[in-house]
Design a protein around this motif. Structure first.
Motif, PDB file in Angstrom:
ATOM      1  N   LYS A 112       4.350  -0.795  -3.906  1.00  0.00           N
ATOM      2  CA  LYS A 112       3.800  -0.727  -2.559  1.00  0.00           C
ATOM      3  C   LYS A 112       3.291   0.683  -2.257  1.00  0.00           C
ATOM      4  O   LYS A 112       2.247   0.851  -1.623  1.00  0.00           O
ATOM      5  N   THR A 113       4.019   1.679  -2.712  1.00  0.00           N
ATOM      6  CA  THR A 113       3.599   3.064  -2.505  1.00  0.00           C
ATOM      7  C   THR A 113       2.267   3.320  -3.199  1.00  0.00           C
ATOM      8  O   THR A 113       1.358   3.913  -2.607  1.00  0.00           O
ATOM      9  N   HIS A 114       2.138   2.862  -4.438  1.00  0.00           N
ATOM     10  CA  HIS A 114       0.883   3.040  -5.171  1.00  0.00           C
ATOM     11  C   HIS A 114      -0.267   2.312  -4.477  1.00  0.00           C
ATOM     12  O   HIS A 114      -1.376   2.841  -4.395  1.00  0.00           O
ATOM     13  N   GLU A 115      -0.009   1.110  -3.980  1.00  0.00           N
ATOM     14  CA  GLU A 115      -1.049   0.350  -3.291  1.00  0.00           C
ATOM     15  C   GLU A 115      -1.513   1.084  -2.032  1.00  0.00           C
ATOM     16  O   GLU A 115      -2.709   1.157  -1.759  1.00  0.00           O
ATOM     17  N   LYS A 116      -0.564   1.637  -1.285  1.00  0.00           N
ATOM     18  CA  LYS A 116      -0.926   2.365  -0.066  1.00  0.00           C
ATOM     19  C   LYS A 116      -1.731   3.622  -0.402  1.00  0.00           C
ATOM     20  O   LYS A 116      -2.704   3.945   0.279  1.00  0.00           O
ATOM     21  N   LEU A 117      -1.329   4.323  -1.455  1.00  0.00           N
ATOM     22  CA  LEU A 117      -2.073   5.510  -1.871  1.00  0.00           C
ATOM     23  C   LEU A 117      -3.487   5.139  -2.319  1.00  0.00           C
ATOM     24  O   LEU A 117      -4.449   5.849  -2.016  1.00  0.00           O
ATOM     25  N   LYS A 118      -3.598   4.033  -3.030  1.00  0.00           N
ATOM     26  CA  LYS A 118      -4.903   3.567  -3.487  1.00  0.00           C
ATOM     27  C   LYS A 118      -5.791   3.210  -2.291  1.00  0.00           C
ATOM     28  O   LYS A 118      -6.968   3.568  -2.249  1.00  0.00           O
ATOM     29  N   GLU A 119      -5.224   2.501  -1.318  1.00  0.00           N
ATOM     30  CA  GLU A 119      -5.978   2.143  -0.114  1.00  0.00           C
ATOM     31  C   GLU A 119      -6.422   3.390   0.643  1.00  0.00           C
ATOM     32  O   GLU A 119      -7.562   3.467   1.115  1.00  0.00           O
ATOM     33  N   LYS A 120      -5.537   4.363   0.755  1.00  0.00           N
ATOM     34  CA  LYS A 120      -5.857   5.606   1.462  1.00  0.00           C
ATOM     35  C   LYS A 120      -6.983   6.344   0.747  1.00  0.00           C
ATOM     36  O   LYS A 120      -7.919   6.841   1.394  1.00  0.00           O
ATOM     37  N   ALA A 121      -6.933   6.415  -0.573  1.00  0.00           N
ATOM     38  CA  ALA A 121      -7.981   7.083  -1.337  1.00  0.00           C
ATOM     39  C   ALA A 121      -9.314   6.364  -1.156  1.00  0.00           C
ATOM     40  O   ALA A 121     -10.357   7.011  -1.020  1.00  0.00           O
ATOM     41  N   PHE A 122      -9.284   5.045  -1.136  1.00  0.00           N
ATOM     42  CA  PHE A 122     -10.515   4.282  -0.945  1.00  0.00           C
ATOM     43  C   PHE A 122     -11.086   4.505   0.453  1.00  0.00           C
ATOM     44  O   PHE A 122     -12.301   4.665   0.614  1.00  0.00           O
ATOM     45  N   GLU A 123     -10.223   4.531   1.462  1.00  0.00           N
ATOM     46  CA  GLU A 123     -10.675   4.802   2.826  1.00  0.00           C
ATOM     47  C   GLU A 123     -11.303   6.190   2.924  1.00  0.00           C
ATOM     48  O   GLU A 123     -12.344   6.360   3.565  1.00  0.00           O
ATOM     49  N   LEU A 167      16.783  -2.608  -9.858  1.00  0.00           N
ATOM     50  CA  LEU A 167      15.601  -2.160 -10.590  1.00  0.00           C
ATOM     51  C   LEU A 167      14.337  -2.818 -10.034  1.00  0.00           C
ATOM     52  O   LEU A 167      13.324  -2.150  -9.818  1.00  0.00           O
ATOM     53  N   LEU A 168      14.407  -4.104  -9.780  1.00  0.00           N
ATOM     54  CA  LEU A 168      13.270  -4.824  -9.206  1.00  0.00           C
ATOM     55  C   LEU A 168      12.910  -4.256  -7.842  1.00  0.00           C
ATOM     56  O   LEU A 168      11.733  -4.056  -7.529  1.00  0.00           O
ATOM     57  N   SER A 169      13.905  -3.987  -7.030  1.00  0.00           N
ATOM     58  CA  SER A 169      13.667  -3.412  -5.702  1.00  0.00           C
ATOM     59  C   SER A 169      12.965  -2.064  -5.816  1.00  0.00           C
ATOM     60  O   SER A 169      11.994  -1.794  -5.098  1.00  0.00           O
ATOM     61  N   ASP A 170      13.423  -1.227  -6.735  1.00  0.00           N
ATOM     62  CA  ASP A 170      12.802   0.086  -6.933  1.00  0.00           C
ATOM     63  C   ASP A 170      11.349  -0.046  -7.392  1.00  0.00           C
ATOM     64  O   ASP A 170      10.468   0.668  -6.916  1.00  0.00           O
ATOM     65  N   VAL A 171      11.101  -0.982  -8.293  1.00  0.00           N
ATOM     66  CA  VAL A 171       9.750  -1.193  -8.798  1.00  0.00           C
ATOM     67  C   VAL A 171       8.837  -1.705  -7.693  1.00  0.00           C
ATOM     68  O   VAL A 171       7.680  -1.275  -7.582  1.00  0.00           O
ATOM     69  N   MET A 172       9.333  -2.598  -6.862  1.00  0.00           N
ATOM     70  CA  MET A 172       8.526  -3.126  -5.758  1.00  0.00           C
ATOM     71  C   MET A 172       8.177  -2.026  -4.754  1.00  0.00           C
ATOM     72  O   MET A 172       7.050  -1.964  -4.257  1.00  0.00           O
ATOM     73  N   ILE A 173       9.130  -1.152  -4.470  1.00  0.00           N
ATOM     74  CA  ILE A 173       8.865  -0.037  -3.560  1.00  0.00           C
ATOM     75  C   ILE A 173       7.804   0.881  -4.159  1.00  0.00           C
ATOM     76  O   ILE A 173       6.869   1.313  -3.467  1.00  0.00           O
ATOM     77  N   GLU A 174       7.930   1.162  -5.439  1.00  0.00           N
ATOM     78  CA  GLU A 174       6.948   2.024  -6.113  1.00  0.00           C
ATOM     79  C   GLU A 174       5.562   1.368  -6.106  1.00  0.00           C
ATOM     80  O   GLU A 174       4.553   2.034  -5.869  1.00  0.00           O
TER      81      GLU A 174
END
Length: 66
Positions: free
Chosen positions: A31-42, A22-29
């Motif tokens: 990181k995905t949200h962080e990357k999407l947020k960074e992409k939107a900001f860029e 569960l922790l692994s799944d949450v960490m992957i999610e």
């Protein structure tokens, strides 16, 4: 007593594996949200720079023509 403790240890290990997955799944999610947020900001920054460049071009053109 030993069998009972072995059973409890096995149960705890199984629960640990479930929580670890569960922790692994949450960490992957996350990181995905962080990357999407960074992409939107860029994308926002690129759009802002393009708008600023357009406004500067219009000002220079207006000043040059007058």
């Amino acid at each position: 007593i030993i069998r009972s403790q072995m059973f409890e240890v096995k149960k705890a290990q199984d629960e640990l594996e479930i929580k670890r997955k569960l922790l692994s799944d949450v960490m992957i999610e996350r990181k995905t949200h962080e990357k999407l947020k960074e992409k939107a900001f860029e994308d926002f920054q690129k759009e802002l720079k393009a708008t600023e460049a357009k406004e500067i071009d219009e000002l220079v053109s207006f000043t040059y023509n007058n």
